[in-house]
Design an enzyme around this catalytic site. Sequence first.
Site, mmCIF file in Angstrom:
data_model
loop_
_atom_site.group_PDB
_atom_site.id
_atom_site.type_symbol
_atom_site.label_atom_id
_atom_site.label_comp_id
_atom_site.label_asym_id
_atom_site.label_seq_id
_atom_site.Cartn_x
_atom_site.Cartn_y
_atom_site.Cartn_z
ATOM 1 N N LYS A 143 71.625 88.249 81.764
ATOM 2 C CA LYS A 143 72.427 89.391 82.202
ATOM 3 C C LYS A 143 73.675 88.940 82.975
ATOM 4 O O LYS A 143 74.505 89.769 83.360
ATOM 5 C CB LYS A 143 71.590 90.297 83.110
ATOM 6 C CG LYS A 143 70.268 90.772 82.508
ATOM 7 C CD LYS A 143 70.491 91.770 81.394
ATOM 8 C CE LYS A 143 69.198 92.416 80.930
ATOM 9 N NZ LYS A 143 68.196 91.481 80.411
ATOM 10 N N LYS B 165 68.733 72.954 86.605
ATOM 11 C CA LYS B 165 69.113 73.049 88.006
ATOM 12 C C LYS B 165 68.972 71.727 88.754
ATOM 13 O O LYS B 165 69.776 71.419 89.651
ATOM 14 C CB LYS B 165 68.299 74.145 88.706
ATOM 15 C CG LYS B 165 68.657 75.554 88.273
ATOM 16 C CD LYS B 165 67.902 76.587 89.091
ATOM 17 C CE LYS B 165 68.262 78.000 88.668
ATOM 18 N NZ LYS B 165 67.594 79.029 89.497
ATOM 19 N N ASN C 232 72.326 75.905 91.436
ATOM 20 C CA ASN C 232 72.525 76.968 90.453
ATOM 21 C C ASN C 232 73.989 77.417 90.375
ATOM 22 O O ASN C 232 74.322 78.296 89.591
ATOM 23 C CB ASN C 232 71.623 78.173 90.749
ATOM 24 C CG ASN C 232 72.176 79.053 91.863
ATOM 25 O OD1 ASN C 232 72.840 78.560 92.775
ATOM 26 N ND2 ASN C 232 71.885 80.338 91.803
ATOM 27 N N ASP D 97 70.266 81.062 95.269
ATOM 28 C CA ASP D 97 69.038 81.813 94.992
ATOM 29 C C ASP D 97 68.418 82.391 96.259
ATOM 30 O O ASP D 97 67.997 83.548 96.300
ATOM 31 C CB ASP D 97 68.011 80.928 94.276
ATOM 32 C CG ASP D 97 68.368 80.675 92.822
ATOM 33 O OD1 ASP D 97 69.046 81.529 92.223
ATOM 34 O OD2 ASP D 97 67.979 79.615 92.291
ATOM 35 N N GLY E 75 56.929 75.328 93.582
ATOM 36 C CA GLY E 75 57.863 74.661 92.686
ATOM 37 C C GLY E 75 59.300 74.851 93.122
ATOM 38 O O GLY E 75 59.590 75.175 94.281
ATOM 39 N N GLY E 76 60.212 74.683 92.170
ATOM 40 C CA GLY E 76 61.632 74.771 92.471
ATOM 41 C C GLY E 76 62.064 76.123 92.979
ATOM 42 O O GLY E 76 62.934 76.223 93.854
ATOM 43 N N ALA E 77 61.466 77.198 92.453
ATOM 44 C CA ALA E 77 61.841 78.545 92.891
ATOM 45 C C ALA E 77 61.504 78.753 94.362
ATOM 46 O O ALA E 77 62.293 79.324 95.121
ATOM 47 C CB ALA E 77 61.147 79.598 92.032
#
Length: 278
Positions: free
Chosen positions: A15, A65, A86, A101, A128-130
């Site tokens: 998006k 990323k 990002n 983020d 994790g990465g998030a």
Amino acid sequence: MDRYALIGHPVEHSKSPLIHAAFARQTQQELNYQALLAPLDGFSDTVRMFRAEGGRGANITIPFKIEACSLATRLTERAKLAGAVNTLTFVNDDIVGDNTDGIGLVRDLIINLACPLAGRHVLLLGAGGAARGVLFPLFQTKPVSLTIANRTVGHAQELRAAFAPYAGQTAFTAGSFEDLNGWEFDVVINATSASLEKKDLPLPSNIFAPGAFVYDMMYDADGTPFLSWAHAAGVTQLSDGLGMLVEQAAESFTLWRGVRPKSASVLSSLRSKLASKG
């Protein structure tokens, strides 16, 4: 016309071009934003080619990323802490890497959803990465406690060790999903890939404090399995991560253009379009 792009693999579902086009119209900025599919073994070449063709900056999505972090010649503090990038900005001979983020998540929760974090007990699911990308901004909101829980407890403990110096006055703990039994949290954030994979998490159903807010960093027109599970457990305040997507884009746009777009109308329009397809 200044050029920007989203670079990832895949990108056709994104998006981001719609969001940045809306921001450009709103702020009367002339720019072109496109989605670029990079070969899995050709991320660096894609960035260099885009830059050589006049690109001014790029958003980076999965699975690049971490590679973007290595490609950057200069990193912001939040990108260093996240260990992932990002947002790239091309400044003279430098490639500046940032991570928007975390601020996107925080702005969505506090501003769009009126969910305060200061003084509250927060649970972050996943290691994790998030999860890594949002920890530092979460600490800056000053929750009274923040707990990381993960299927593999060792990963949660490693993340705690890495970020303990930045916790400030926040009580910072880590453990397994099973360790959560008997604990209650005011805000529960899902940073795992379970919703993306349409899987359930093995969580106790008694982790929600009265009036708890539950947030899934993923989004789907039909809702996510995690939000459905939380609703079935009696939670009424729920949100997916569509607002986080819009807010992290707004932060990138601000870095590139020096003007902050108003995200509310863009988010509302995007939410309506998503609902019409659900």
